[in-house]
Design a protein around this motif. Structure first.
Motif, PDB file in Angstrom:
ATOM      1  N   UNK A   1       0.850  -1.171   0.000  1.00 52.52           N
ATOM      2  CA  UNK A   1       0.000   0.000   0.000  1.00 52.52           C
ATOM      3  C   UNK A   1       0.902   1.243   0.000  1.00 52.52           C
ATOM      4  N   UNK A   2       0.555   2.200  -0.846  1.00 60.53           N
ATOM      5  CA  UNK A   2       1.367   3.410  -0.928  1.00 60.53           C
ATOM      6  C   UNK A   2       1.160   4.297   0.301  1.00 60.53           C
ATOM      7  N   UNK A   3       2.078   5.205   0.507  1.00 60.84           N
ATOM      8  CA  UNK A   3       1.979   6.149   1.632  1.00 60.84           C
ATOM      9  C   UNK A   3       0.678   6.949   1.532  1.00 60.84           C
TER      10      UNK A   3
ATOM     11  N   UNK B   1      -2.175   6.063   0.107  1.00 60.96           N
ATOM     12  CA  UNK B   1      -3.293   5.188   0.464  1.00 60.96           C
ATOM     13  C   UNK B   1      -3.359   4.963   1.974  1.00 60.96           C
ATOM     14  N   UNK B   2      -2.204   4.800   2.602  1.00 65.29           N
ATOM     15  CA  UNK B   2      -2.167   4.613   4.054  1.00 65.29           C
ATOM     16  C   UNK B   2      -2.720   5.837   4.782  1.00 65.29           C
ATOM     17  N   UNK B   3      -2.328   7.026   4.327  1.00 67.90           N
ATOM     18  CA  UNK B   3      -2.812   8.260   4.956  1.00 67.90           C
ATOM     19  C   UNK B   3      -4.313   8.424   4.775  1.00 67.90           C
ATOM     20  N   UNK B   4      -4.802   8.139   3.571  1.00 69.96           N
ATOM     21  CA  UNK B   4      -6.239   8.230   3.322  1.00 69.96           C
ATOM     22  C   UNK B   4      -6.989   7.236   4.205  1.00 69.96           C
ATOM     23  N   UNK B   5      -6.473   6.026   4.319  1.00 68.62           N
ATOM     24  CA  UNK B   5      -7.094   5.015   5.175  1.00 68.62           C
ATOM     25  C   UNK B   5      -7.127   5.488   6.627  1.00 68.62           C
ATOM     26  N   UNK B   6      -6.030   6.087   7.074  1.00 67.54           N
ATOM     27  CA  UNK B   6      -5.953   6.594   8.446  1.00 67.54           C
ATOM     28  C   UNK B   6      -6.985   7.706   8.671  1.00 67.54           C
ATOM     29  N   UNK B   7      -7.121   8.606   7.703  1.00 60.66           N
ATOM     30  CA  UNK B   7      -8.108   9.684   7.817  1.00 60.66           C
ATOM     31  C   UNK B   7      -9.526   9.138   7.868  1.00 60.66           C
ATOM     32  N   UNK B   8      -9.819   8.161   7.044  1.00 60.17           N
ATOM     33  CA  UNK B   8     -11.164   7.564   7.040  1.00 60.17           C
ATOM     34  C   UNK B   8     -11.471   6.869   8.363  1.00 60.17           C
ATOM     35  N   UNK B   9     -10.474   6.195   8.930  1.00 59.93           N
ATOM     36  CA  UNK B   9     -10.655   5.553  10.236  1.00 59.93           C
ATOM     37  C   UNK B   9     -10.911   6.601  11.319  1.00 59.93           C
TER      38      UNK B   9
END
Length: 67
Positions: free
Chosen positions: A1-3, A5-13
């Motif tokens: 997973x790209x950085x 994508x990881x940041x977006x996932x973290x924001x959504x969580x």
């Protein structure tokens, strides 16, 4: 997973947890802006903003632009 994508996932969580907290407890402006240490919303705004700014930087880098 790209950085990115990881940041977006973290924001959504973070958004999901905030919404769950808000529905269960309601949120007063003081809680959102000045939540004391140990409170579920402590530093939420700053952390969310930092992640968002990191995403902005990544987007600018990808497009070869600057802010």
């Amino acid at each position: 997973m790209s950085k990115k994508q990881e940041l977006i996932k973290q924001m959504l969580e973070m958004q999901k947890k905030f919404i769950e907290y808000e529905h269960a407890n309601g949120v007063e402006p003081e809680e959102y802006y000045l939540a004391p240490e140990g409170h579920p919303l402590h530093a939420y705004r700053q952390k969310y903003r930092d992640i968002a700014m990191e995403l902005v930087d990544i987007a600018h880098e990808e497009k070869g632009s600057r802010r």
